[in-house]
Scaffold this active site. Structure first.
Site, PDB file in Angstrom:
ATOM      1  N   TYR A 156       0.841  -1.197   0.000  1.00  0.00           N
ATOM      2  CA  TYR A 156       0.000   0.000   0.000  1.00  0.00           C
ATOM      3  C   TYR A 156       0.878   1.250   0.000  1.00  0.00           C
ATOM      4  O   TYR A 156       1.825   1.338   0.785  1.00  0.00           O
ATOM      5  CB  TYR A 156      -0.893   0.002   1.257  1.00  0.00           C
ATOM      6  CG  TYR A 156      -1.740   1.241   1.409  1.00  0.00           C
ATOM      7  CD1 TYR A 156      -2.874   1.422   0.615  1.00  0.00           C
ATOM      8  CD2 TYR A 156      -1.420   2.231   2.328  1.00  0.00           C
ATOM      9  CE1 TYR A 156      -3.654   2.566   0.736  1.00  0.00           C
ATOM     10  CE2 TYR A 156      -2.201   3.383   2.463  1.00  0.00           C
ATOM     11  CZ  TYR A 156      -3.312   3.540   1.665  1.00  0.00           C
ATOM     12  OH  TYR A 156      -4.087   4.669   1.781  1.00  0.00           O
ATOM     13  N   ASP A 247       9.128   2.759   0.077  1.00  0.00           N
ATOM     14  CA  ASP A 247       8.081   3.477   0.792  1.00  0.00           C
ATOM     15  C   ASP A 247       8.281   3.193   2.280  1.00  0.00           C
ATOM     16  O   ASP A 247       7.850   2.168   2.797  1.00  0.00           O
ATOM     17  CB  ASP A 247       6.711   2.997   0.297  1.00  0.00           C
ATOM     18  CG  ASP A 247       5.554   3.607   1.086  1.00  0.00           C
ATOM     19  OD1 ASP A 247       5.812   4.258   2.113  1.00  0.00           O
ATOM     20  OD2 ASP A 247       4.401   3.423   0.666  1.00  0.00           O
ATOM     21  N   LYS A 275       4.375  10.003   8.434  1.00  0.00           N
ATOM     22  CA  LYS A 275       4.157   9.641   9.849  1.00  0.00           C
ATOM     23  C   LYS A 275       5.218  10.207  10.793  1.00  0.00           C
ATOM     24  O   LYS A 275       5.224  11.404  11.050  1.00  0.00           O
ATOM     25  CB  LYS A 275       4.043   8.124   9.962  1.00  0.00           C
ATOM     26  CG  LYS A 275       3.000   7.592   8.950  1.00  0.00           C
ATOM     27  CD  LYS A 275       2.216   6.439   9.420  1.00  0.00           C
ATOM     28  CE  LYS A 275       1.374   5.870   8.309  1.00  0.00           C
ATOM     29  NZ  LYS A 275      -0.025   5.736   8.595  1.00  0.00           N
TER      30      LYS A 275
HETATM   31  N1  PMP Z   1       2.640   4.219   2.441  1.00  0.00           N
HETATM   32  C1  PMP Z   1       2.419   3.374   3.454  1.00  0.00           C
HETATM   33  C2  PMP Z   1       3.280   2.157   3.581  1.00  0.00           C
HETATM   34  C3  PMP Z   1       1.389   3.616   4.363  1.00  0.00           C
HETATM   35  O1  PMP Z   1       1.138   2.740   5.345  1.00  0.00           O
HETATM   36  C4  PMP Z   1       0.629   4.792   4.222  1.00  0.00           C
HETATM   37  C5  PMP Z   1      -0.477   5.156   5.202  1.00  0.00           C
HETATM   38  N2  PMP Z   1      -0.859   4.232   6.116  1.00  0.00           N
HETATM   39  C6  PMP Z   1       0.901   5.639   3.150  1.00  0.00           C
HETATM   40  C7  PMP Z   1       1.920   5.326   2.281  1.00  0.00           C
HETATM   41  C8  PMP Z   1       0.094   6.884   2.928  1.00  0.00           C
HETATM   42  O2  PMP Z   1       0.403   7.831   3.880  1.00  0.00           O
HETATM   43  P1  PMP Z   1      -0.653   8.990   4.212  1.00  0.00           P
HETATM   44  O3  PMP Z   1      -1.836   8.328   4.833  1.00  0.00           O
HETATM   45  O4  PMP Z   1       0.096   9.926   5.117  1.00  0.00           O
HETATM   46  O5  PMP Z   1      -0.978   9.622   2.909  1.00  0.00           O
END
Ligand code: PMP
Length: 457
Positions: A156, A247, A275
């Protein structure tokens, strides 16, 4: 029939314990579709409304106290409302929320990211993790002059169009309606942990600009990464002229101060962060090798002869996020927050596995660093480092507790613990006693689900 009645009884007990949340949910549902503001927060019969969060605890509007494992969707490695972060944000608040210009605190934030993340020579800030992955893909496309991307099943990267497929089976169906077919046509989805399969995909399509992945494992490490596969990625990707993007929105600063890339010693070309990077204030970042990050510079100074990638965004490097980010990353840089949070998660994983074995429940606790997961069912081989059965093991892991997910979380909440559906994050302020209480709450919750016939193994 008995199960349905028992589930209804649990629903009723939860509803009775939380009348203020129930009323707020009803009120909010009139103005907010489904009454929730994030799809992951959907919960039956209604979600809790939270009044405040401090350290490893949070309190709902009906005054129940919980040991929290959401930690702001993984953001608060230092725990909620860390006093050093509060002081830094308060100090910045007095100087204005938005400078509409560059700031010294923003510069210090950039320096810290480059100091901590091994592959980061340069950085640009965004407002979320999803924006960071989106920008990283654009930079990779600009740098290579190619159009397609490879992503992996279960991984994701935010809710934007380019990565809106291949998150959960069926793999050919996009994650959401409303994503243009043309965009999906640019995204190649393959199983992870199989370097031969990746090479095949890159061989078949010379138009791949980037390979993007969650380097700890798909969907915040629900499906673990094979470290051997990870180590092969830079060479495999570069051989075909593509850019490797990690990521590290979840894993950044959590696996170690330098993220997965420090933990496993494997460097990507570009890293997306989110985060923890902003200490709890909305933010994200893209970082990487100067040669690629120079894509943002003008033609003369980058020396690339290419048109620069413009980067707008009202909240880029906003001073409040910068202040919280500097305060957080300064503490993170000692290495201690990641170490302590990992020790707590290790204790939780081993305590839960002991519990499952003591009560003869086919279930497993797993995960790396301060990210912990549990699943119901026979322990898949992948958890012991055997990736030969990867595709079906991955499917099993991604189911978690399946239909038991909701009653398990309801029972855990009634026992004073808020896990993210049998999973969660630890912080460096979770104490050993919190872990003991959590294991006890799991024991009580599982016993109840079994007694009432909701859990029949
Ligand atoms: N990449 C990963 C691995 C995530 O877990 C998340 C959010 N949980 C995101 C990208 C997207 O981040 P955001 O919700 O701050 O847009």
């Amino acid at each position: 029939m008995q199960t349905q009645t028992a589930a209804a009884k649990l629903d009723a007990e939860y509803a009775q314990a939380n009348p203020t949340s129930a009323a707020l949910f009803e009120r909010q549902a009139k103005v907010v579709p489904s009454g929730i503001t994030h799809s992951t927060r959907a919960f039956s019969p209604f979600p809790l409304f939270i009044d405040r969060c401090v350290g490893a605890r949070k309190w709902d509007v009906d005054r129940h106290e919980y040991i929290d494992y959401w930690l702001g969707h993984g953001t608060n490695l230092l725990g909620h409302a860390h006093p050093v972060v509060i002081a830094a944000v308060q100090e910045q608040l007095g100087r204005g929320f938005h400078a509409g210009g560059e700031t010294e605190i923003g510069c210090a934030w950039a320096e810290l990211v480059c100091q901590l993340v091994p592959s980061a020579e340069r950085v640009r800030f965004t407002t979320s993790g999803g924006e960071a992955t989106q920008l990283a893909l654009r930079v990779a496309r600009a740098a290579t002059g190619r159009s397609k991307i490879v992503k992996f099943q279960h991984h994701y990267h935010g809710w934007h169009d380019a990565v809106g497929i291949g998150i959960a089976p069926p793999w050919e169906v996009p994650y959401s309606p409303g994503i243009p077919r043309a965009t999906l046509g640019e995204t190649i989805v393959i199983p992870c942990n199989d370097v031969a399969r990746l090479r095949e995909a890159l061989e078949q399509d010379p138009d791949v600009a980037a390979v993007i992945l969650e380097p700890g494992g798909g969907y915040s490490d629900t499906v673990p990464i094979d470290p051997t596969f990870l180590a092969q990625l830079p060479a495999a990707t570069h051989e075909y002229g593509a850019v490797l993007i990690f990521d590290e929105v979840v894993t950044g600063f959590r696996y170690a101060a330098g993220g997965v890339q420090e933990y496993f010693g494997v460097l990507p070309d570009l890293t997306a962060l989110g985060k923890v990077v902003g200490g709890g204030i909305p933010s994200g970042a893209i970082a990487g090798r100067s040669e690629l990050m120079n894509a943002f510079q003008d033609v003369e100074s980058s020396g690339s002869g290419r048109r620069p990638v413009p980067h707008h965004g009202t909240w880029n490097a906003n001073p409040l996020a910068a202040a919280a980010g500097v305060a957080t990353l300064t503490l993170v840089s000692t290495g201690e927050p990641a170490q302590v949070a990992t020790a707590r998660a290790d204790a939780l994983r081993s305590g839960l596995n002991e519990l499952f074995s003591d009560i003869s429940l086919p279930a497993a606790a797993y995960g790396r660093a301060s990210i912990w997961k549990t699943m119901l069912g026979e322990r898949p081989r992948i958890l012991d480092g055997d990736f030969s059965n990867y595709v079906s093991d991955a499917e099993q892991l991604s189911k978690g507790w399946g239909e038991i997910d909701t009653p398990l979380r309801q029972a855990m909440l009634l026992n004073g613990v808020d896990p993210m559906r049998g999973a969660g994050f630890t912080s460096c302020v979770h104490e050993a006693s919190d872990i003991d209480l959590t294991i006890e709450a799991f024991g009580l919750s599982i016993a109840r689900l079994r007694d009432e016939g909701i859990l029949v193994v």
